[in-house]
Design a protein around this motif. Structure first.
Motif, PDB file in Angstrom:
ATOM      1  N   CYS A  92      -0.327  -4.332  -2.032  1.00  0.00           N
ATOM      2  CA  CYS A  92      -0.113  -5.328  -0.971  1.00  0.00           C
ATOM      3  C   CYS A  92       0.496  -6.604  -1.551  1.00  0.00           C
ATOM      4  O   CYS A  92      -0.010  -7.163  -2.518  1.00  0.00           O
ATOM      5  CB  CYS A  92      -1.438  -5.649  -0.287  1.00  0.00           C
ATOM      6  SG  CYS A  92      -1.295  -6.970   0.932  1.00  0.00           S
TER       7      CYS A  92
ATOM      8  N   GLN B 253      -3.535   1.401  -5.641  1.00  0.00           N
ATOM      9  CA  GLN B 253      -3.417   1.273  -4.175  1.00  0.00           C
ATOM     10  C   GLN B 253      -3.708  -0.157  -3.734  1.00  0.00           C
ATOM     11  O   GLN B 253      -3.032  -0.701  -2.881  1.00  0.00           O
ATOM     12  CB  GLN B 253      -4.406   2.223  -3.492  1.00  0.00           C
ATOM     13  CG  GLN B 253      -3.970   3.672  -3.486  1.00  0.00           C
ATOM     14  CD  GLN B 253      -4.969   4.549  -2.749  1.00  0.00           C
ATOM     15  OE1 GLN B 253      -6.171   4.348  -2.822  1.00  0.00           O
ATOM     16  NE2 GLN B 253      -4.471   5.532  -2.042  1.00  0.00           N
TER      17      GLN B 253
ATOM     18  N   CYS C 144       4.347  -1.436   7.084  1.00  0.00           N
ATOM     19  CA  CYS C 144       4.180  -2.095   5.781  1.00  0.00           C
ATOM     20  C   CYS C 144       5.351  -1.777   4.853  1.00  0.00           C
ATOM     21  O   CYS C 144       5.580  -0.617   4.511  1.00  0.00           O
ATOM     22  CB  CYS C 144       2.869  -1.638   5.140  1.00  0.00           C
ATOM     23  SG  CYS C 144       2.653  -2.264   3.465  1.00  0.00           S
TER      24      CYS C 144
ATOM     25  N   CYS D  25       2.197  -6.702   8.717  1.00  0.00           N
ATOM     26  CA  CYS D  25       1.256  -5.827   9.426  1.00  0.00           C
ATOM     27  C   CYS D  25       0.455  -6.569  10.502  1.00  0.00           C
ATOM     28  O   CYS D  25      -0.131  -5.937  11.386  1.00  0.00           O
ATOM     29  CB  CYS D  25       0.292  -5.211   8.417  1.00  0.00           C
ATOM     30  SG  CYS D  25      -0.500  -6.450   7.352  1.00  0.00           S
TER      31      CYS D  25
ATOM     32  N   GLU E 161      -1.358   2.141   1.432  1.00  0.00           N
ATOM     33  CA  GLU E 161      -2.093   3.235   2.087  1.00  0.00           C
ATOM     34  C   GLU E 161      -3.415   2.692   2.607  1.00  0.00           C
ATOM     35  O   GLU E 161      -4.484   2.932   2.039  1.00  0.00           O
ATOM     36  CB  GLU E 161      -2.298   4.374   1.103  1.00  0.00           C
ATOM     37  CG  GLU E 161      -1.001   5.008   0.648  1.00  0.00           C
ATOM     38  CD  GLU E 161      -1.205   5.930  -0.545  1.00  0.00           C
ATOM     39  OE1 GLU E 161      -1.166   7.141  -0.359  1.00  0.00           O
ATOM     40  OE2 GLU E 161      -1.421   5.407  -1.652  1.00  0.00           O
ATOM     41  N   TYR E 162      -3.320   1.955   3.707  1.00  0.00           N
ATOM     42  CA  TYR E 162      -4.489   1.255   4.211  1.00  0.00           C
ATOM     43  C   TYR E 162      -5.618   2.215   4.590  1.00  0.00           C
ATOM     44  O   TYR E 162      -6.789   1.951   4.337  1.00  0.00           O
ATOM     45  CB  TYR E 162      -4.103   0.374   5.415  1.00  0.00           C
ATOM     46  CG  TYR E 162      -5.288  -0.403   5.907  1.00  0.00           C
ATOM     47  CD1 TYR E 162      -5.590  -1.657   5.382  1.00  0.00           C
ATOM     48  CD2 TYR E 162      -6.149   0.133   6.864  1.00  0.00           C
ATOM     49  CE1 TYR E 162      -6.709  -2.344   5.785  1.00  0.00           C
ATOM     50  CE2 TYR E 162      -7.278  -0.545   7.270  1.00  0.00           C
ATOM     51  CZ  TYR E 162      -7.550  -1.788   6.732  1.00  0.00           C
ATOM     52  OH  TYR E 162      -8.677  -2.456   7.134  1.00  0.00           O
ATOM     53  N   GLY E 163      -5.248   3.346   5.227  1.00  0.00           N
ATOM     54  CA  GLY E 163      -6.267   4.305   5.661  1.00  0.00           C
ATOM     55  C   GLY E 163      -7.101   4.795   4.486  1.00  0.00           C
ATOM     56  O   GLY E 163      -8.326   4.907   4.581  1.00  0.00           O
TER      57      GLY E 163
ATOM     58  N   ARG F 228      -4.833   2.692  11.795  1.00  0.00           N
ATOM     59  CA  ARG F 228      -3.738   2.750  10.815  1.00  0.00           C
ATOM     60  C   ARG F 228      -2.389   2.329  11.395  1.00  0.00           C
ATOM     61  O   ARG F 228      -1.351   2.713  10.876  1.00  0.00           O
ATOM     62  CB  ARG F 228      -3.653   4.147  10.211  1.00  0.00           C
ATOM     63  CG  ARG F 228      -4.896   4.481   9.410  1.00  0.00           C
ATOM     64  CD  ARG F 228      -4.973   5.934   9.012  1.00  0.00           C
ATOM     65  NE  ARG F 228      -3.868   6.320   8.148  1.00  0.00           N
ATOM     66  CZ  ARG F 228      -3.683   7.577   7.730  1.00  0.00           C
ATOM     67  NH1 ARG F 228      -4.504   8.512   8.101  1.00  0.00           N
ATOM     68  NH2 ARG F 228      -2.672   7.854   6.965  1.00  0.00           N
TER      69      ARG F 228
ATOM     70  N   CYS G 143      -1.232  -0.377  11.002  1.00  0.00           N
ATOM     71  CA  CYS G 143      -0.686  -1.269   9.979  1.00  0.00           C
ATOM     72  C   CYS G 143       0.131  -0.523   8.924  1.00  0.00           C
ATOM     73  O   CYS G 143       0.922  -1.136   8.206  1.00  0.00           O
ATOM     74  CB  CYS G 143      -1.827  -2.037   9.302  1.00  0.00           C
ATOM     75  SG  CYS G 143      -3.250  -1.015   8.846  1.00  0.00           S
ATOM     76  N   GLU G 144      -0.045   0.770   8.816  1.00  0.00           N
ATOM     77  CA  GLU G 144       0.627   1.512   7.731  1.00  0.00           C
ATOM     78  C   GLU G 144       2.141   1.654   7.896  1.00  0.00           C
ATOM     79  O   GLU G 144       2.889   1.328   6.979  1.00  0.00           O
ATOM     80  CB  GLU G 144      -0.012   2.894   7.559  1.00  0.00           C
ATOM     81  CG  GLU G 144      -1.251   2.843   6.690  1.00  0.00           C
ATOM     82  CD  GLU G 144      -1.725   4.227   6.259  1.00  0.00           C
ATOM     83  OE1 GLU G 144      -1.033   5.228   6.510  1.00  0.00           O
ATOM     84  OE2 GLU G 144      -2.816   4.291   5.696  1.00  0.00           O
TER      85      GLU G 144
END
Ligand code: SF4
Ligand code: SF4
Length: 126
Positions: free
Chosen positions: A14, A10, A76, A20, A81-83, A70, A72-73
């Motif tokens: 990035c 994960q 992207c 984002c 999976e930023y959260g 979230r 930003c998700e």
């Protein structure tokens, strides 16, 4: 070396493209890269590889300053999976030693399922 705070796959997703940044309210407010999703992921990587110690004040500040919205998700392109990463970050922060005694006691109880069941039985009986 901290090593296992984040799921490596994960964290590696990035690509630092910055798409984002315009979606992030804390970046819009501050204009500070560290307060952006990309900046926070850089901090997560520094924590993961030991470049920053777990008690670094910027880590604590940015993990709590993030609103967890979230936003930003969906923007992207790499599917970060930023959260989920934020959750792992905060769990790590909370495992630190500076939690209030009451919070530590509550989390200990919450981790013991048998104790929760017992408390439920006592409550029902009462
Ligand atoms: S849009 Fe996704 S891949 Fe690009 S910097 Fe932000 S989190 Fe990283
Ligand atoms: S969750 Fe919200 S505040 Fe946090 S980095 Fe993503 S867009 Fe910014």
């Amino acid at each position: 070396m901290t090593g296992d705070v984040f799921h490596p796959e994960q964290l590696s997703r990035c690509i630092s493209c910055g798409f984002c940044l315009p979606a992030c309210p804390t970046y819009a407010m501050t204009g500070d890269e560290a307060s952006s999703p990309r900046g926070r992921i850089t901090l997560m990587r520094a924590l993961q590889d030991g470049t920053l110690p777990p008690d670094d004040p910027t880590l604590a500040e940015q993990s709590s300053f993030c609103l967890g919205c979230r936003a930003c998700e969906p923007v992207c392109p790499a599917g970060v999976e930023y959260g989920s990463l934020l959750e792992q970050w905060r769990v790590h922060q909370w495992r630190g030693r500076r939690r209030p005694l009451l919070a530590r006691a509550l989390m200990l109880v919450a981790e013991q399922r048998w104790l929760l069941r017992l408390l439920g039985l006592v409550r029902r009986a009462a």
